[in-house]
Design a protein around this motif. Structure first.
Motif, PDB file in Angstrom:
ATOM      1  N   VAL A  19       1.245  -1.370  -0.024  1.00  0.00           N
ATOM      2  CA  VAL A  19       0.159  -0.356  -0.329  1.00  0.00           C
ATOM      3  C   VAL A  19       1.015   1.355   0.168  1.00  0.00           C
ATOM      4  O   VAL A  19       0.868   1.978  -0.644  1.00  0.00           O
ATOM      5  N   THR A  20       2.331   1.271   1.154  1.00  0.00           N
ATOM      6  CA  THR A  20       2.906   2.984   0.962  1.00  0.00           C
ATOM      7  C   THR A  20       4.475   2.567   0.286  1.00  0.00           C
ATOM      8  O   THR A  20       4.832   3.683   0.136  1.00  0.00           O
ATOM      9  N   ASN A  21       4.570   1.256   0.327  1.00  0.00           N
ATOM     10  CA  ASN A  21       5.866   0.963  -0.746  1.00  0.00           C
ATOM     11  C   ASN A  21       7.116   1.131   0.507  1.00  0.00           C
ATOM     12  O   ASN A  21       7.848   2.259   0.231  1.00  0.00           O
ATOM     13  N   LEU A  22       6.229   1.329   2.219  1.00  0.00           N
ATOM     14  CA  LEU A  22       7.520   1.738   2.625  1.00  0.00           C
ATOM     15  C   LEU A  22       7.948   0.389   3.381  1.00  0.00           C
ATOM     16  O   LEU A  22       7.771  -0.402   2.867  1.00  0.00           O
ATOM     17  N   PRO A  23       9.093   0.180   3.562  1.00  0.00           N
ATOM     18  CA  PRO A  23      10.161  -0.600   4.600  1.00  0.00           C
ATOM     19  C   PRO A  23       8.861  -1.440   4.875  1.00  0.00           C
ATOM     20  O   PRO A  23       8.332  -1.230   5.626  1.00  0.00           O
TER      21      PRO A  23
END
Length: 156
Positions: A19-23
């Motif tokens: 969803v966020t493309n965060l780690p």
């Protein structure tokens, strides 16, 4: 091409949230004084836990729509709505009477002691030390005394 991808993976590339493309995993904190933790990622799922400490550090391990699967320092958790989470980094002091120093050095003057269970704001981190602040005091603490920061994490 395959060699470069394998090399990147060997260097510890972490997964990214869909969803966020965060780690993933990553640390966040509880934005409110109370947050319902559900069995699944929707309001129709049963509440299993209620986190009740504002600024409590949590680890996000999965994402689904507006929901994040989180866990606390004891591994307890479930799904929580993203609006209850903050990107402000905090840590939980796990060592009893952790000594805060003026600089990241065991021989540096002590400025305070933090009891186990104290929630502090996370500042800079070096290889083995992090700067934290709580209740108007701040100082450097060994990273091993904290939960809410990765062992190899560096921060400016």
């Amino acid at each position: 091409m395959a060699f470069s991808q394998a090399s990147g993976a060997a260097q510890g590339d972490s997964a990214k949230g869909p969803v966020t493309n965060l780690p993933l995993p990553r640390f966040v904190s509880l934005k409110t004084g109370e947050g319902n933790v559900r069995r699944g990622p929707s309001l129709s799922h049963r509440i299993d836990w209620v986190f009740t400490h504002r600024s409590m550090p949590l680890r996000i391990t999965a994402e689904f729509g507006h929901w994040r699967r989180v866990e606390d320092n004891e591994g307890q958790g479930g799904w929580i709505h993203y609006s209850l989470l903050s990107g402000v980094r905090t840590v939980l002091v796990e060592a009893n009477l952790a000594v805060l120093h003026t600089r990241p050095d065991e021989n540096a003057p002590a400025v305070a002691k933090a009891e186990a269970g104290v929630i502090a704001r996370l500042g800079a981190c070096q290889a083995e030390w992090c700067e934290i602040s709580a209740d108007g005091g701040d100082g450097w603490v060994p990273k091993a005394a904290l939960w809410g920061v990765e062992p190899d994490e560096l921060r400016e």
